[in-house]
Design a protein around this motif. Structure first.
Motif, mmCIF file in Angstrom:
data_model
loop_
_atom_site.group_PDB
_atom_site.id
_atom_site.type_symbol
_atom_site.label_atom_id
_atom_site.label_comp_id
_atom_site.label_asym_id
_atom_site.label_seq_id
_atom_site.Cartn_x
_atom_site.Cartn_y
_atom_site.Cartn_z
ATOM 1 N N ARG A 71 0.952 -1.221 0.088
ATOM 2 C CA ARG A 71 0.068 0.147 0.057
ATOM 3 C C ARG A 71 0.724 1.295 -0.013
ATOM 4 O O ARG A 71 0.588 2.151 -0.813
ATOM 5 C CB ARG A 71 -0.945 -0.072 1.247
ATOM 6 N N ASN A 72 1.922 1.002 0.632
ATOM 7 C CA ASN A 72 2.791 2.280 0.855
ATOM 8 C C ASN A 72 3.449 2.594 -0.480
ATOM 9 O O ASN A 72 3.683 3.827 -0.874
ATOM 10 C CB ASN A 72 3.712 2.343 1.986
ATOM 11 N N ALA A 73 3.870 1.545 -1.098
ATOM 12 C CA ALA A 73 4.394 1.620 -2.506
ATOM 13 C C ALA A 73 3.537 2.319 -3.570
ATOM 14 O O ALA A 73 3.937 3.069 -4.353
ATOM 15 C CB ALA A 73 5.128 0.231 -2.974
ATOM 16 N N ALA A 74 2.320 1.753 -3.294
ATOM 17 C CA ALA A 74 1.391 2.420 -4.284
ATOM 18 C C ALA A 74 0.973 3.708 -3.966
ATOM 19 O O ALA A 74 0.858 4.623 -5.154
ATOM 20 C CB ALA A 74 0.131 1.548 -4.131
ATOM 21 N N GLN A 75 0.997 4.188 -2.578
ATOM 22 C CA GLN A 75 0.716 5.550 -2.462
ATOM 23 C C GLN A 75 1.891 6.291 -3.027
ATOM 24 O O GLN A 75 1.833 7.595 -3.587
ATOM 25 C CB GLN A 75 0.666 5.762 -0.864
ATOM 26 N N GLU A 76 3.209 5.963 -2.851
ATOM 27 C CA GLU A 76 4.446 6.426 -3.312
ATOM 28 C C GLU A 76 4.233 6.926 -4.906
ATOM 29 O O GLU A 76 4.573 7.867 -5.465
ATOM 30 C CB GLU A 76 5.763 5.819 -3.029
ATOM 31 N N LYS A 77 4.048 5.662 -5.623
ATOM 32 C CA LYS A 77 3.654 5.685 -6.986
ATOM 33 C C LYS A 77 2.725 6.810 -7.302
ATOM 34 O O LYS A 77 2.716 7.782 -8.186
ATOM 35 C CB LYS A 77 3.265 4.514 -7.661
ATOM 36 N N LEU A 78 1.491 6.898 -6.591
ATOM 37 C CA LEU A 78 0.501 7.769 -6.970
ATOM 38 C C LEU A 78 0.780 9.161 -6.821
ATOM 39 O O LEU A 78 0.757 10.154 -7.661
ATOM 40 C CB LEU A 78 -0.787 7.548 -6.007
ATOM 41 N N ARG A 79 1.636 9.685 -5.689
ATOM 42 C CA ARG A 79 2.265 10.850 -5.288
ATOM 43 C C ARG A 79 3.205 11.340 -6.448
ATOM 44 O O ARG A 79 3.272 12.413 -6.818
ATOM 45 C CB ARG A 79 3.196 10.709 -4.005
ATOM 46 N N ARG A 80 4.077 10.256 -6.883
ATOM 47 C CA ARG A 80 4.995 10.657 -7.987
ATOM 48 C C ARG A 80 4.336 10.894 -9.471
ATOM 49 O O ARG A 80 4.664 11.863 -9.850
ATOM 50 C CB ARG A 80 5.915 9.497 -8.374
ATOM 51 N N ALA A 81 3.242 10.138 -9.513
ATOM 52 C CA ALA A 81 2.403 10.484 -10.761
ATOM 53 C C ALA A 81 1.724 11.842 -10.771
ATOM 54 O O ALA A 81 1.668 12.542 -11.773
ATOM 55 C CB ALA A 81 1.311 9.178 -11.002
ATOM 56 N N SER A 82 1.224 12.148 -9.601
ATOM 57 C CA SER A 82 0.665 13.332 -9.331
ATOM 58 C C SER A 82 1.734 14.605 -9.455
ATOM 59 O O SER A 82 1.529 15.281 -10.015
ATOM 60 C CB SER A 82 -0.016 13.489 -8.038
ATOM 61 N N GLY A 83 2.815 14.422 -9.044
ATOM 62 C CA GLY A 83 4.072 15.499 -9.396
ATOM 63 C C GLY A 83 4.363 15.431 -10.749
ATOM 64 O O GLY A 83 4.192 16.420 -11.139
ATOM 65 N N ALA A 84 4.552 14.203 -11.467
ATOM 66 C CA ALA A 84 4.609 14.315 -12.831
ATOM 67 C C ALA A 84 3.614 14.902 -13.626
ATOM 68 O O ALA A 84 3.760 15.644 -14.692
ATOM 69 C CB ALA A 84 4.871 12.764 -13.389
ATOM 70 N N PHE A 85 2.303 14.669 -13.294
ATOM 71 C CA PHE A 85 1.182 15.393 -13.841
ATOM 72 C C PHE A 85 1.390 16.961 -13.820
ATOM 73 O O PHE A 85 1.208 17.648 -14.700
ATOM 74 C CB PHE A 85 -0.038 14.747 -13.423
ATOM 75 N N MET A 86 1.685 17.449 -12.610
ATOM 76 C CA MET A 86 1.798 18.828 -12.331
ATOM 77 C C MET A 86 2.962 19.303 -13.238
ATOM 78 O O MET A 86 2.769 20.509 -13.753
ATOM 79 C CB MET A 86 2.152 19.299 -10.918
ATOM 80 N N ASP A 87 3.983 18.737 -13.070
ATOM 81 C CA ASP A 87 5.241 19.020 -14.044
ATOM 82 C C ASP A 87 4.883 19.103 -15.533
ATOM 83 O O ASP A 87 5.386 20.339 -16.141
ATOM 84 C CB ASP A 87 6.444 18.225 -13.865
ATOM 85 N N LEU A 88 4.026 18.309 -15.864
ATOM 86 C CA LEU A 88 3.777 18.188 -17.191
ATOM 87 C C LEU A 88 2.798 19.512 -17.808
ATOM 88 O O LEU A 88 2.872 20.202 -18.708
ATOM 89 C CB LEU A 88 2.860 17.018 -17.611
ATOM 90 N N LEU A 89 1.758 19.648 -16.762
ATOM 91 C CA LEU A 89 0.882 20.778 -17.043
ATOM 92 C C LEU A 89 1.886 22.329 -16.822
ATOM 93 O O LEU A 89 1.471 23.099 -17.845
ATOM 94 C CB LEU A 89 -0.086 21.080 -15.686
ATOM 95 N N GLU A 90 2.782 22.384 -16.136
ATOM 96 C CA GLU A 90 3.453 23.609 -16.143
ATOM 97 C C GLU A 90 4.325 23.760 -17.315
ATOM 98 O O GLU A 90 4.372 24.880 -18.090
ATOM 99 C CB GLU A 90 4.684 23.395 -14.845
ATOM 100 N N GLU A 91 4.859 22.571 -17.954
ATOM 101 C CA GLU A 91 5.585 22.551 -19.051
ATOM 102 C C GLU A 91 4.825 23.066 -20.323
ATOM 103 O O GLU A 91 5.235 23.899 -20.950
ATOM 104 C CB GLU A 91 6.069 21.180 -19.242
#
Length: 171
Positions: A71-91
């Motif tokens: 569960r913790n690994a899945a939450q970390e992946k979700l957090r990274r994906a969320s950050g990647a999405f925000m980076d993509l938006l800004e780009e």
């Protein structure tokens, strides 16, 4: 597949241990007479039942620990994906040269808010929000909100597929 059999075996042992203890208690409670077992056999059965229950506790604890880790690994992946999405938006927002107001409107639109909700949040008129969304669509080269969102989904999926196809380096 092996862990499934181990789990089933532990559950079977626990079931048998439970039957032993519960039947002993129920027979005493209801005065059901049973043929007494030699004390050596009874002691071995009680020790075996207790060990079976302890085994179930240990296996259950290990499985709970593994589940929490997953569960913790899945939450970390979700957090990274969320950050990647925000980076993509800004780009993309920089690439399209959106104004700060257009960035806000684009972000709210991508989040699924209606024009009136965006206008209320930004304390502007719906006409202003409509003009800003049209400017965003023009700069992004799309005709509407679904296509705008589709651009980001396509980018994320392309990155995911690219990562999967990229050969793993020897570590």
């Amino acid at each position: 597949m092996t862990s499934r059999w181990v789990i089933l075996a532990v559950l079977l042992v626990q079931f048998l241990c439970t039957i032993f203890f519960v039947s002993d208690i129920l027979s005493s409670m209801f005065g059901i007479y049973t043929q007494p077992l030699p004390w050596e056999v009874r002691e071995l059965m009680e020790i075996g039942s207790a060990l079976g229950l302890v085994l179930g506790l240990v296996v259950g604890s290990l499985m709970l620990r593994r589940t929490i880790k997953e569960r913790n690994a899945a939450q970390e992946k979700l957090r990274r994906a969320s950050g990647a999405f925000m980076d993509l938006l800004e780009e993309r927002f920089k690439e399209w040269a959106l104004t700060p107001a257009e960035r806000d409107v684009a972000l709210f639109a991508i989040k699924g808010m209606t024009t009136s909700e965006i206008a209320t949040l930004r304390a502007t008129s719906e006409g202003t929000v409509k003009a800003q969304t049209n400017a965003i669509y023009r700069k992004a080269g799309v005709s509407g909100r679904p296509q705008l969102l589709s651009l980001f989904i396509d980018d994320l999926m392309r990155d995911d597929v690219t990562d999967q196809l990229r050969p793993k380096s020897a570590a």
